[in-house]
Motif scaffolding. Structure first.
Motif, mmCIF file in Angstrom:
data_model
loop_
_atom_site.group_PDB
_atom_site.id
_atom_site.type_symbol
_atom_site.label_atom_id
_atom_site.label_comp_id
_atom_site.label_asym_id
_atom_site.label_seq_id
_atom_site.Cartn_x
_atom_site.Cartn_y
_atom_site.Cartn_z
ATOM 1 N N LYS A 142 0.207 -7.385 11.739
ATOM 2 C CA LYS A 142 -0.482 -6.022 11.645
ATOM 3 C C LYS A 142 -0.426 -5.275 13.086
ATOM 4 N N ASP A 143 -0.729 -6.185 14.147
ATOM 5 C CA ASP A 143 -0.714 -5.627 15.493
ATOM 6 C C ASP A 143 0.535 -5.009 16.078
ATOM 7 N N LYS A 144 1.814 -5.718 15.643
ATOM 8 C CA LYS A 144 2.845 -5.307 16.220
ATOM 9 C C LYS A 144 3.925 -4.733 15.388
ATOM 10 N N LEU A 145 3.318 -4.369 14.205
ATOM 11 C CA LEU A 145 4.510 -3.665 13.125
ATOM 12 C C LEU A 145 3.648 -2.399 12.832
ATOM 13 N N ASP A 146 4.471 -1.309 12.518
ATOM 14 C CA ASP A 146 3.917 -0.017 12.030
ATOM 15 C C ASP A 146 4.331 -0.062 10.479
ATOM 16 N N ILE A 147 4.717 -1.107 9.809
ATOM 17 C CA ILE A 147 4.936 -1.118 8.481
ATOM 18 C C ILE A 147 3.677 -1.787 7.559
ATOM 19 N N ASP A 199 10.395 -2.340 4.765
ATOM 20 C CA ASP A 199 9.584 -1.198 4.478
ATOM 21 C C ASP A 199 7.971 -1.907 4.405
ATOM 22 N N VAL A 200 8.018 -2.987 3.939
ATOM 23 C CA VAL A 200 6.879 -3.605 3.843
ATOM 24 C C VAL A 200 7.011 -5.320 4.191
ATOM 25 N N LEU A 201 5.981 -6.025 4.480
ATOM 26 C CA LEU A 201 6.038 -7.397 4.886
ATOM 27 C C LEU A 201 5.034 -7.953 3.993
ATOM 28 N N LEU A 202 5.318 -8.791 3.104
ATOM 29 C CA LEU A 202 4.458 -9.629 2.159
ATOM 30 C C LEU A 202 4.412 -10.884 2.875
ATOM 31 N N LEU A 203 3.242 -11.777 3.069
ATOM 32 C CA LEU A 203 3.357 -13.170 3.586
ATOM 33 C C LEU A 203 2.615 -14.029 2.516
ATOM 34 N N GLY A 204 3.136 -15.135 2.348
ATOM 35 C CA GLY A 204 2.766 -16.373 1.382
ATOM 36 C C GLY A 204 1.642 -16.697 1.862
ATOM 37 N N PRO A 205 0.682 -17.143 1.060
ATOM 38 C CA PRO A 205 -0.600 -17.567 1.341
ATOM 39 C C PRO A 205 -0.690 -18.733 2.466
ATOM 40 N N GLN A 206 0.358 -19.299 2.631
ATOM 41 C CA GLN A 206 0.427 -20.413 3.647
ATOM 42 C C GLN A 206 0.448 -20.157 4.845
ATOM 43 N N GLY A 233 6.216 -12.155 -10.048
ATOM 44 C CA GLY A 233 7.092 -11.021 -9.721
ATOM 45 C C GLY A 233 6.854 -9.791 -9.754
ATOM 46 N N GLU A 234 6.608 -9.560 -11.132
ATOM 47 C CA GLU A 234 6.534 -8.111 -11.426
ATOM 48 C C GLU A 234 5.186 -7.535 -10.881
ATOM 49 N N LYS A 235 3.960 -8.229 -10.721
ATOM 50 C CA LYS A 235 2.831 -7.789 -9.962
ATOM 51 C C LYS A 235 2.946 -7.532 -8.409
ATOM 52 N N VAL A 236 3.622 -8.521 -8.007
ATOM 53 C CA VAL A 236 3.779 -8.368 -6.447
ATOM 54 C C VAL A 236 4.802 -7.425 -6.085
ATOM 55 N N PHE A 237 5.780 -7.228 -6.938
ATOM 56 C CA PHE A 237 6.688 -6.066 -6.713
ATOM 57 C C PHE A 237 5.823 -4.663 -6.705
ATOM 58 N N LYS A 238 4.924 -4.431 -7.726
ATOM 59 C CA LYS A 238 4.322 -3.369 -7.974
ATOM 60 C C LYS A 238 3.130 -3.092 -6.873
ATOM 61 N N ARG A 239 2.618 -4.061 -6.381
ATOM 62 C CA ARG A 239 1.858 -4.273 -5.152
ATOM 63 C C ARG A 239 2.629 -3.671 -3.808
ATOM 64 N N ALA A 240 3.803 -4.225 -3.433
ATOM 65 C CA ALA A 240 4.485 -4.074 -2.669
ATOM 66 C C ALA A 240 4.879 -2.256 -2.847
ATOM 67 N N MET A 241 5.204 -1.968 -3.755
ATOM 68 C CA MET A 241 5.763 -0.371 -3.815
ATOM 69 C C MET A 241 4.495 0.385 -3.598
ATOM 70 N N SER A 242 3.193 0.081 -4.201
ATOM 71 C CA SER A 242 2.123 0.719 -3.711
ATOM 72 C C SER A 242 1.596 0.849 -2.517
ATOM 73 N N MET A 243 1.926 -0.230 -1.731
ATOM 74 C CA MET A 243 1.658 -0.588 -0.211
ATOM 75 C C MET A 243 2.495 0.722 0.610
ATOM 76 N N MET A 244 3.691 0.763 0.077
ATOM 77 C CA MET A 244 4.605 1.815 0.756
ATOM 78 C C MET A 244 4.136 3.287 0.739
ATOM 79 N N LYS A 245 3.379 3.385 -0.324
ATOM 80 C CA LYS A 245 3.077 4.931 -0.902
ATOM 81 C C LYS A 245 1.875 5.350 -0.015
ATOM 82 N N LYS A 246 1.002 4.418 0.701
ATOM 83 C CA LYS A 246 0.141 4.803 1.435
ATOM 84 C C LYS A 246 0.317 5.392 2.935
#
Length: 103
Positions: A70-75, A54-61, A90-103
């Motif tokens: 972003k160009d090839k995915l619609d998530i 439902d969401v893709l998070l990338l490590g800074p590296q 983990g808590e903050k990153v998880f909450k961010r992922a959840m908020s991204m899914m609500k947009k």
């Protein structure tokens, strides 16, 4: 099957393993059934096809991959904040992922 699937991608898939564990604990604490997993940049495309996250998070590296995904995915796709990644928040990153899914 989990109600939410969150994929993390980093250079080798190793550095995000601890973050996945902490995100899973955050999901459980909130009573959310989430499948959270990490993969390497080399295996990202096959994991995207296999797991349909439902969401893709990338490590800074691997932030340089953000535009490609972003160009090839619609998530939602986003780079994990450097400080949250470094602190393995983990808590903050998880909450961010959840908020991204609500947009």
């Amino acid at each position: 099957m989990a109600e939410k699937t969150i994929m993390l991608c980093c250079a080798a898939g190793m550095s995000t393993t601890l973050l996945v564990s902490k995100m899973q604990k955050a999901a459980e604490a909130e009573g959310i059934d989430a499948e959270i997993f990490a993969t390497s940049a080399a295996n990202a495309d096959s994991k995207l096809d296999e797991k349909n996250p439902d969401v893709l998070l990338l490590g800074p590296q691997v932030r340089y991959l953000e535009g490609q995904f972003k160009d090839k995915l619609d998530i939602p796709v986003e780079v994990i904040g450097m400080q949250d990644y470094r602190m393995m928040n983990g808590e903050k990153v998880f909450k961010r992922a959840m908020s991204m899914m609500k947009k």
